[in-house]
Write a protein that holds these residues in place. Structure first.
Motif, PDB file in Angstrom:
ATOM      1  N   GLU A   1       0.897  -1.161   0.000  1.00  0.00           N
ATOM      2  CA  GLU A   1       0.000   0.000   0.000  1.00  0.00           C
ATOM      3  C   GLU A   1       0.926   1.198   0.000  1.00  0.00           C
ATOM      4  O   GLU A   1       2.124   1.044   0.223  1.00  0.00           O
ATOM      5  CB  GLU A   1      -0.805   0.084   1.301  1.00  0.00           C
ATOM      6  N   GLU A   2       0.350   2.383  -0.142  1.00  0.00           N
ATOM      7  CA  GLU A   2       1.200   3.574  -0.091  1.00  0.00           C
ATOM      8  C   GLU A   2       1.910   3.576   1.272  1.00  0.00           C
ATOM      9  O   GLU A   2       1.278   3.382   2.317  1.00  0.00           O
ATOM     10  CB  GLU A   2       0.334   4.821  -0.251  1.00  0.00           C
ATOM     11  N   ASN A   3       3.202   3.741   1.262  1.00  0.00           N
ATOM     12  CA  ASN A   3       4.030   3.782   2.487  1.00  0.00           C
ATOM     13  C   ASN A   3       4.100   2.465   3.275  1.00  0.00           C
ATOM     14  O   ASN A   3       4.415   2.465   4.453  1.00  0.00           O
ATOM     15  CB  ASN A   3       3.594   4.920   3.427  1.00  0.00           C
ATOM     16  N   ILE A   4       3.776   1.363   2.636  1.00  0.00           N
ATOM     17  CA  ILE A   4       4.010   0.043   3.250  1.00  0.00           C
ATOM     18  C   ILE A   4       4.680  -0.839   2.198  1.00  0.00           C
ATOM     19  O   ILE A   4       4.090  -1.181   1.174  1.00  0.00           O
ATOM     20  CB  ILE A   4       2.714  -0.635   3.756  1.00  0.00           C
ATOM     21  N   VAL A   5       5.944  -1.173   2.455  1.00  0.00           N
ATOM     22  CA  VAL A   5       6.723  -1.880   1.447  1.00  0.00           C
ATOM     23  C   VAL A   5       7.244  -3.206   2.000  1.00  0.00           C
ATOM     24  O   VAL A   5       7.859  -3.259   3.065  1.00  0.00           O
ATOM     25  CB  VAL A   5       7.925  -1.008   0.981  1.00  0.00           C
ATOM     26  N   LYS A   6       6.959  -4.260   1.267  1.00  0.00           N
ATOM     27  CA  LYS A   6       7.491  -5.582   1.630  1.00  0.00           C
ATOM     28  C   LYS A   6       8.828  -5.752   0.902  1.00  0.00           C
ATOM     29  O   LYS A   6       8.917  -5.542  -0.311  1.00  0.00           O
ATOM     30  CB  LYS A   6       6.472  -6.639   1.208  1.00  0.00           C
ATOM     31  N   VAL A   7       9.855  -6.088   1.647  1.00  0.00           N
ATOM     32  CA  VAL A   7      11.172  -6.265   1.039  1.00  0.00           C
ATOM     33  C   VAL A   7      11.543  -7.742   1.116  1.00  0.00           C
ATOM     34  O   VAL A   7      11.448  -8.351   2.183  1.00  0.00           O
ATOM     35  CB  VAL A   7      12.253  -5.427   1.777  1.00  0.00           C
ATOM     36  N   SER A   8      11.909  -8.325  -0.016  1.00  0.00           N
ATOM     37  CA  SER A   8      12.382  -9.716  -0.029  1.00  0.00           C
ATOM     38  C   SER A   8      13.853  -9.726  -0.394  1.00  0.00           C
ATOM     39  O   SER A   8      14.275  -9.012  -1.306  1.00  0.00           O
ATOM     40  CB  SER A   8      11.621 -10.539  -1.062  1.00  0.00           C
ATOM     41  N   PHE A   9      14.611 -10.542   0.324  1.00  0.00           N
ATOM     42  CA  PHE A   9      16.049 -10.657   0.073  1.00  0.00           C
ATOM     43  C   PHE A   9      16.375 -12.100  -0.312  1.00  0.00           C
ATOM     44  O   PHE A   9      15.857 -13.040   0.287  1.00  0.00           O
ATOM     45  CB  PHE A   9      16.853 -10.374   1.353  1.00  0.00           C
ATOM     46  N   ARG A  10      17.263 -12.264  -1.280  1.00  0.00           N
ATOM     47  CA  ARG A  10      17.807 -13.589  -1.598  1.00  0.00           C
ATOM     48  C   ARG A  10      19.312 -13.435  -1.783  1.00  0.00           C
ATOM     49  O   ARG A  10      19.748 -12.475  -2.420  1.00  0.00           O
ATOM     50  CB  ARG A  10      17.216 -14.138  -2.902  1.00  0.00           C
ATOM     51  N   SER A  11      20.099 -14.375  -1.244  1.00  0.00           N
ATOM     52  CA  SER A  11      21.537 -14.285  -1.480  1.00  0.00           C
ATOM     53  C   SER A  11      22.027 -15.568  -2.128  1.00  0.00           C
ATOM     54  O   SER A  11      21.367 -16.611  -2.049  1.00  0.00           O
ATOM     55  CB  SER A  11      22.290 -13.998  -0.187  1.00  0.00           C
ATOM     56  N   ASN A  12      23.190 -15.479  -2.764  1.00  0.00           N
ATOM     57  CA  ASN A  12      23.701 -16.620  -3.509  1.00  0.00           C
ATOM     58  C   ASN A  12      24.570 -17.551  -2.693  1.00  0.00           C
ATOM     59  O   ASN A  12      24.332 -18.756  -2.666  1.00  0.00           O
ATOM     60  CB  ASN A  12      24.484 -16.131  -4.729  1.00  0.00           C
ATOM     61  N   THR A  13      25.590 -16.995  -2.031  1.00  0.00           N
ATOM     62  CA  THR A  13      26.529 -17.905  -1.361  1.00  0.00           C
ATOM     63  C   THR A  13      26.819 -17.585   0.094  1.00  0.00           C
ATOM     64  O   THR A  13      26.845 -18.471   0.930  1.00  0.00           O
ATOM     65  CB  THR A  13      27.873 -17.990  -2.116  1.00  0.00           C
ATOM     66  N   ASP A  14      27.063 -16.320   0.421  1.00  0.00           N
ATOM     67  CA  ASP A  14      27.482 -16.097   1.808  1.00  0.00           C
ATOM     68  C   ASP A  14      26.861 -14.922   2.543  1.00  0.00           C
ATOM     69  O   ASP A  14      27.126 -14.757   3.726  1.00  0.00           O
ATOM     70  CB  ASP A  14      29.019 -16.017   1.898  1.00  0.00           C
ATOM     71  N   CYS A  15      26.071 -14.111   1.906  1.00  0.00           N
ATOM     72  CA  CYS A  15      25.525 -12.959   2.642  1.00  0.00           C
ATOM     73  C   CYS A  15      24.337 -13.396   3.509  1.00  0.00           C
ATOM     74  O   CYS A  15      23.338 -13.904   2.994  1.00  0.00           O
ATOM     75  CB  CYS A  15      25.091 -11.866   1.666  1.00  0.00           C
ATOM     76  N   PRO A  16      24.430 -13.208   4.833  1.00  0.00           N
ATOM     77  CA  PRO A  16      23.342 -13.660   5.726  1.00  0.00           C
ATOM     78  C   PRO A  16      22.156 -12.687   5.702  1.00  0.00           C
ATOM     79  O   PRO A  16      22.032 -11.823   6.574  1.00  0.00           O
ATOM     80  CB  PRO A  16      24.022 -13.677   7.101  1.00  0.00           C
ATOM     81  N   VAL A  17      21.304 -12.839   4.713  1.00  0.00           N
ATOM     82  CA  VAL A  17      20.245 -11.835   4.533  1.00  0.00           C
ATOM     83  C   VAL A  17      19.223 -11.815   5.678  1.00  0.00           C
ATOM     84  O   VAL A  17      18.544 -10.823   5.881  1.00  0.00           O
ATOM     85  CB  VAL A  17      19.534 -11.961   3.158  1.00  0.00           C
TER      86      VAL A  17
ATOM     87  N   LEU B   1      19.294  -0.397   0.594  1.00  0.00           N
ATOM     88  CA  LEU B   1      20.527  -0.519  -0.201  1.00  0.00           C
ATOM     89  C   LEU B   1      21.743  -0.124   0.626  1.00  0.00           C
ATOM     90  O   LEU B   1      22.786  -0.786   0.581  1.00  0.00           O
ATOM     91  CB  LEU B   1      20.445   0.354  -1.450  1.00  0.00           C
ATOM     92  N   GLN B   2      21.580   0.931   1.406  1.00  0.00           N
ATOM     93  CA  GLN B   2      22.665   1.400   2.265  1.00  0.00           C
ATOM     94  C   GLN B   2      23.126   0.274   3.200  1.00  0.00           C
ATOM     95  O   GLN B   2      24.299   0.002   3.367  1.00  0.00           O
ATOM     96  CB  GLN B   2      22.117   2.555   3.089  1.00  0.00           C
ATOM     97  N   LYS B   3      22.140  -0.425   3.775  1.00  0.00           N
ATOM     98  CA  LYS B   3      22.452  -1.504   4.720  1.00  0.00           C
ATOM     99  C   LYS B   3      23.101  -2.696   3.999  1.00  0.00           C
ATOM    100  O   LYS B   3      24.085  -3.258   4.469  1.00  0.00           O
ATOM    101  CB  LYS B   3      21.150  -1.949   5.426  1.00  0.00           C
ATOM    102  N   VAL B   4      22.520  -3.087   2.858  1.00  0.00           N
ATOM    103  CA  VAL B   4      23.031  -4.273   2.153  1.00  0.00           C
ATOM    104  C   VAL B   4      24.472  -4.026   1.688  1.00  0.00           C
ATOM    105  O   VAL B   4      25.303  -4.944   1.697  1.00  0.00           O
ATOM    106  CB  VAL B   4      22.109  -4.668   0.968  1.00  0.00           C
ATOM    107  N   LYS B   5      24.767  -2.790   1.319  1.00  0.00           N
ATOM    108  CA  LYS B   5      26.130  -2.459   0.860  1.00  0.00           C
ATOM    109  C   LYS B   5      27.173  -2.737   1.952  1.00  0.00           C
ATOM    110  O   LYS B   5      28.334  -3.023   1.654  1.00  0.00           O
ATOM    111  CB  LYS B   5      26.210  -0.995   0.419  1.00  0.00           C
ATOM    112  N   GLU B   6      26.758  -2.687   3.215  1.00  0.00           N
ATOM    113  CA  GLU B   6      27.699  -2.999   4.313  1.00  0.00           C
ATOM    114  C   GLU B   6      28.087  -4.484   4.299  1.00  0.00           C
ATOM    115  O   GLU B   6      29.054  -4.889   4.927  1.00  0.00           O
ATOM    116  CB  GLU B   6      27.060  -2.681   5.685  1.00  0.00           C
ATOM    117  N   TYR B   7      27.275  -5.295   3.628  1.00  0.00           N
ATOM    118  CA  TYR B   7      27.482  -6.748   3.674  1.00  0.00           C
ATOM    119  C   TYR B   7      28.174  -7.331   2.448  1.00  0.00           C
ATOM    120  O   TYR B   7      28.625  -8.464   2.481  1.00  0.00           O
ATOM    121  CB  TYR B   7      26.130  -7.463   3.827  1.00  0.00           C
ATOM    122  N   VAL B   8      28.166  -6.590   1.331  1.00  0.00           N
ATOM    123  CA  VAL B   8      28.705  -7.214   0.100  1.00  0.00           C
ATOM    124  C   VAL B   8      30.069  -6.649  -0.313  1.00  0.00           C
ATOM    125  O   VAL B   8      30.479  -5.608   0.148  1.00  0.00           O
ATOM    126  CB  VAL B   8      27.719  -7.116  -1.084  1.00  0.00           C
TER     127      VAL B   8
END
Ligand code: AMP
Ligand code: MN
Ligand code: MN
Length: 323
Positions: free
Chosen positions: A268-284, A316-323
């Motif tokens: 909905e407006e201002n409610i966002v579902k975020v899905s994460f998938r990683s390939n080998t080692d990032c603990p999403v 994105l800011q947060k994920v960049k800390e992990y990759v």
């Protein structure tokens, strides 16, 4: 963690059950709920699956009857004496959605495979080595020592396993799961039919939505992150349902050179579902937990109540800390 033997013994003590799954139930959740329900039926125990919505039509093929479940909206939420509640595939009690209130009042058995499950039941069996809760239900039926595995139960279990292993492509696929699958095939499942129901048989509007979402794909962190969005505009213009967006995140993850794939779905407006998938080692699951969600090391999710552009930036800011 508790042992499966203890779960079987506890189940033997009760005659009435309420079975709960997580919000927006996937193939593992639906398959496990009905496999357990039909197993309890064969043990001459009374049980009811409680759901927020009718199960997605794609699971219709394994024979869910209207009398097998009830919707929360039609159900008087009262804790009943002598009734045991079993939660399946829900990594925390919040994930039970409307079922949480009931679960908190009753004797609760928590059966799950999420590594971050805190053990919110009176009795817990949480095994992160299992790819799907469906695999645990299979073990539970075997542990009981009976041969109650009929084609309908086996098909529901196979749907659960095939959903959560991505058709045996994900890292969670073990040698043991093929032994289980072999037994399910001997019980008469139609593997082609299960795969087709889980991975194909799309609505036209689904593919149109996918076209929109795929063309929104972007890269970040020198191509180690890929992300795409499904906004309300795309949903409305294609006529697709929210459910139709599940699976899209895999395309982001499956790009050459990408470690983390992310999808942003505007519920909905201002409610966002975020899905994460990683390939080998990032603990999403750790990243999702930072935003109040959770999941598995290779597949996780959260819901953030902010504008979709802001959510994209923050995540994105947060994920960049992990990759
Ligand atoms: P999804 O991206 O919805 O397919 O979910 C991937 C995995 O993350 C599943 O195992 C979910 O149980 C888990 N998950 C998704 N959303 C949440 C959430 N809000 N809180 C906790 N776990 C979640
Ligand atoms: Mn699930
Ligand atoms: Mn699962």
């Amino acid at each position: 963690m508790g042992s499966l033997e203890l779960i079987v013994k506890e189940i033997q003590k009760w005659d009435n059950f309420i079975l709960l799954g997580h919000v927006d139930p996937d193939g593992d959740c639906i398959g496990s709920l009905f496999a357990l329900k039909w197993y309890l039926d064969s043990c001459n125990k009374s049980s009811l699956v409680l759901l927020a919505e009718r199960p997605d039509e794609k699971y219709g093929f394994f024979g869910i009857e209207k009398s097998d479940y009830q919707l929360f909206a039609d159900y008087q939420l009262t804790a009943m004496e002598g009734t045991c509640c079993i939660a399946l595939d829900a990594g925390n009690i919040e994930r039970l959605g409307e079922g949480k209130e009931l679960a908190e009042k009753m004797f609760l058995i928590n059966i799950d495979h999420h590594i971050d499950n805190p053990g919110y039941g009176q009795l817990n069996y949480v095994n992160p080595n299992k790819a799907a809760v469906g695999e645990i239900i299979y073990d539970l039926i075997k542990e009981d020592g009976t041969s109650l595995l009929n084609k309908r139960i086996a098909t529901a279990i196979a749907t659960a396993i095939i959903s959560d292993t991505g058709g045996f492509r994900y890292q969670n696929t073990s040698a043991g799961i093929f032994k289980t699958m072999s037994n399910l095939m001997e019980a008469g499942i139609d593997l082609y039919e299960v795969n087709r129901a889980v991975f194909s048989n799309y609505h036209f509007s689904t593919i149109k939505l996918w076209g929109r979402a795929l063309s929104s794909i972007k890269l970040a962190a020198e191509g180690k992150i890929a992300y795409l969005r499904i906004d309300q505009k795309a949903l409305k213009e294609t006529g697709a349902a929210l459910d139709d967006s599940s699976g899209l995140v895999n395309y982001a993850r499956d790009l050459k050179g990408v470690e983390v794939g992310i999808s942003f779905t505007e519920l909905e407006e201002n409610i966002v579902k975020v899905s994460f998938r990683s390939n080998t080692d990032c603990p999403v699951h750790e990243i999702a937990a930072f935003f109040g969600g959770g999941g598995h090391p290779r597949a996780a999710g959260c819901t953030i109540e902010k504008d979709i552009n802001q959510v994209e930036e923050l995540v994105l800011q947060k994920v960049k800390e992990y990759v």
